[in-house]
Design a protein around this motif. Structure first.
Motif, PDB file in Angstrom:
ATOM      1  N   LEU A 145       0.544  -1.152   0.101  1.00 21.53           N
ATOM      2  CA  LEU A 145       0.016  -0.136  -0.144  1.00 21.53           C
ATOM      3  C   LEU A 145       0.916   1.389   0.096  1.00 21.53           C
ATOM      4  CD1 LEU A 145      -2.443  -1.216   2.723  1.00 21.53           C
ATOM      5  CD2 LEU A 145      -2.914  -1.297   0.284  1.00 21.53           C
ATOM      6  N   PRO A 146       0.264   2.548  -0.479  1.00 28.77           N
ATOM      7  CA  PRO A 146       1.248   3.686  -0.551  1.00 28.77           C
ATOM      8  C   PRO A 146       1.642   4.358   0.839  1.00 28.77           C
ATOM      9  CG  PRO A 146      -1.182   3.909  -1.212  1.00 28.77           C
ATOM     10  CD  PRO A 146      -0.715   2.576  -1.117  1.00 28.77           C
ATOM     11  N   ARG A 147       2.617   4.795   1.228  1.00 27.19           N
ATOM     12  CA  ARG A 147       2.918   5.503   2.363  1.00 27.19           C
ATOM     13  C   ARG A 147       2.888   6.973   2.147  1.00 27.19           C
ATOM     14  NH1 ARG A 147       6.451   2.280   5.327  1.00 27.19           N
ATOM     15  NH2 ARG A 147       6.045   3.858   6.988  1.00 27.19           N
ATOM     16  N   PRO A 148       2.679   7.640   3.072  1.00 26.67           N
ATOM     17  CA  PRO A 148       1.813   7.159   4.524  1.00 26.67           C
ATOM     18  C   PRO A 148       0.600   6.610   4.217  1.00 26.67           C
ATOM     19  CG  PRO A 148       1.702   9.487   4.537  1.00 26.67           C
ATOM     20  CD  PRO A 148       2.493   9.270   3.102  1.00 26.67           C
ATOM     21  N   PHE A 149       0.125   5.662   5.186  1.00 30.34           N
ATOM     22  CA  PHE A 149      -1.395   4.836   5.181  1.00 30.34           C
ATOM     23  C   PHE A 149      -2.014   5.240   6.603  1.00 30.34           C
ATOM     24  CE2 PHE A 149      -3.550   0.987   5.923  1.00 30.34           C
ATOM     25  CZ  PHE A 149      -4.507   1.122   4.755  1.00 30.34           C
ATOM     26  N   LEU A 150      -3.169   5.902   6.471  1.00 29.86           N
ATOM     27  CA  LEU A 150      -3.943   6.213   7.537  1.00 29.86           C
ATOM     28  C   LEU A 150      -5.230   5.904   7.335  1.00 29.86           C
ATOM     29  CD1 LEU A 150      -4.399   7.521  10.476  1.00 29.86           C
ATOM     30  CD2 LEU A 150      -4.614   9.749   8.974  1.00 29.86           C
ATOM     31  N   VAL A 151      -5.862   5.181   7.986  1.00 31.32           N
ATOM     32  CA  VAL A 151      -7.234   4.734   8.208  1.00 31.32           C
ATOM     33  C   VAL A 151      -8.017   5.341   9.324  1.00 31.32           C
ATOM     34  CG1 VAL A 151      -9.051   2.781   8.453  1.00 31.32           C
ATOM     35  CG2 VAL A 151      -6.925   2.258   7.133  1.00 31.32           C
ATOM     36  N   VAL A 152      -9.152   6.068   8.727  1.00 34.64           N
ATOM     37  CA  VAL A 152      -9.848   7.098   9.481  1.00 34.64           C
ATOM     38  C   VAL A 152     -11.269   6.361   9.496  1.00 34.64           C
ATOM     39  CG1 VAL A 152     -10.668   9.307  10.083  1.00 34.64           C
ATOM     40  CG2 VAL A 152      -8.551   8.986   9.366  1.00 34.64           C
ATOM     41  N   ALA A 153     -11.729   5.750  10.414  1.00 36.48           N
ATOM     42  CA  ALA A 153     -12.995   5.007  10.387  1.00 36.48           C
ATOM     43  C   ALA A 153     -14.067   5.564  11.471  1.00 36.48           C
ATOM     44  CB  ALA A 153     -12.836   3.559  10.706  1.00 36.48           C
ATOM     45  N   THR A 154     -15.155   5.692  11.069  1.00 36.48           N
ATOM     46  CA  THR A 154     -16.214   5.984  11.967  1.00 36.48           C
ATOM     47  C   THR A 154     -17.157   4.993  12.319  1.00 36.48           C
ATOM     48  OG1 THR A 154     -18.009   6.592  10.294  1.00 36.48           O
ATOM     49  CG2 THR A 154     -16.320   8.214  10.796  1.00 36.48           C
ATOM     50  N   GLN A 155     -17.918   4.813  13.577  1.00 36.68           N
ATOM     51  CA  GLN A 155     -18.741   3.918  13.913  1.00 36.68           C
ATOM     52  C   GLN A 155     -19.809   4.413  14.720  1.00 36.68           C
ATOM     53  OE1 GLN A 155     -17.153   0.453  15.578  1.00 36.68           O
ATOM     54  NE2 GLN A 155     -16.578   1.368  17.533  1.00 36.68           N
ATOM     55  N   ASN A 156     -21.052   3.864  14.701  1.00 33.62           N
ATOM     56  CA  ASN A 156     -21.985   4.293  15.408  1.00 33.62           C
ATOM     57  C   ASN A 156     -22.052   3.204  16.880  1.00 33.62           C
ATOM     58  OD1 ASN A 156     -22.991   6.329  14.055  1.00 33.62           O
ATOM     59  ND2 ASN A 156     -23.983   4.555  12.631  1.00 33.62           N
TER      60      ASN A 156
END
Length: 326
Positions: A145-156
């Protein structure tokens, strides 16, 4: 051990200040949430935003993506989403008589996962390898995967209809989990005025590039943490494993990620060394979502955040080091 130069610190603090100003323009009255978001970004972690609908979780994720001049992937999690919809699939090309890999939305610098706990556990688990290793494996072939790699997830909240609890292994992959919460009256009025005629996200501009963020990440990792500070951090994390209010304590991965986040927070504050205040400020966002309450603690109305806060207050803070050591 390499040290952080004053010029590098000034560059990081300047960029962090600009990013903070832009994020605060779309999420009024939440400086702690914005501060944690920037620390996670510079520590190359992943961020979980958990709260009820309509408080700005997705807005914050989109605003962060706008501030970085890099690739962005967006995933709307639904119950019928398949693992291949995230990672990508191999498509057979009849004319060439061969398979061609078509990358999924995780092949981006910033991946926005909206309502992650509305997908099935099988689909949620598809993110595990990418979040931990920065790569995905499809049909036996591994792709970086490309760098930098950041997952920003939302959840209820899990109690809401149509949601699935995230597996403990996946929650542990998120460096921090923050609750946005309702704004106060003044912040909500400010939001009404800003959004009366236009969406403030449309006015956001890139502050820096993905390549610069990657360089910041490398610099942040050289921020100094003394042996006494590391022992303090370990004492705090290990106390979660013996506290009777918790049936599952924080993992060793939590120790590593808390130190990285504390280094990032120190750098954004213009320091080339970590102090206990950095660890304390991030203890709840980094640790609370990784622990599980014991049944008696849950029945007594305790929360994971409350237990971690109490542990922070009970853990002995090391004496400050002489300035010459830093």
């Amino acid at each position: 051990m390499p040290t952080v130069s004053d010029d590098a610190l000034r560059e990081i603090t300047s960029a962090a200040s600009d990013i903070q100003a832009q994020l605060s323009s779309v999420l009024s009255g939440k400086p702690e949430v914005v501060q944690t978001t920037i620390a996670v970004l510079l520590a190359e972690g992943h961020l979980l935003l958990e709260d009820v609908p309509g408080v700005g979780k997705t807005t914050l994720a989109k605003a962060l993506a706008r501030t970085i001049d890099g690739s962005v992937g967006r995933i709307q999690f639904t119950p019928d989403l398949l693992p291949g919809d995230l990672t990508g699939v191999n498509i057979y090309r009849a004319q060439q008589h061969e398979f061609e890999f078509r990358p999924g939305p995780v092949f981006a610098n910033i991946v926005i996962g909206d309502e992650i706990n509305r997908a099935s556990p099988k689909t949620q688990s598809a993110l595990l390898q990418s979040m931990e290793e920065g790569q995905v494996t499809v049909d036996g072939t591994t792709y970086t995967l490309p760098r930098p790699f950041l997952v920003v997830a939302t959840q209820n909240p899990v109690e809401m209809e149509g949601t699935y609890p995230l597996p403990e292994a996946q929650r542990d992959r998120f460096m921090a989990c923050v609750s946005v919460g309702y704004p106060d009256a003044g912040a909500e009025l400010e939001m009404l005025e800003r959004r009366e005629t236009a969406d403030p996200i449309d006015a956001l501009r890139p502050i820096t590039s993905a390549a610069t963020i990657e360089r910041f990440i490398a610099t942040v990792r050289t921020v100094y943490a003394s042996p006494a500070l590391k022992q303090y951090l370990l004492s705090l994390v290990s106390s979660t494993r013996s506290d009777p209010a918790l049936r599952l304590g924080a993992s060793p991965r939590a120790s590593v990620q808390l130190l990285r986040a504390a280094k990032a927070l120190a750098a954004t504050n213009g320091r080339a060394y970590v102090i206990p205040d950095d660890v304390q400020a991030l203890a709840v966002p980094v640790l609370a979502h990784r622990v599980l309450l014991a049944p008696q603690a849950r029945a007594g109305g305790h929360s994971a955040a409350g237990v971690i806060t109490a542990l922070v207050q009970r853990t002995r803070v090391p004496a400050p080091e002489p300035a010459a050591v830093r």
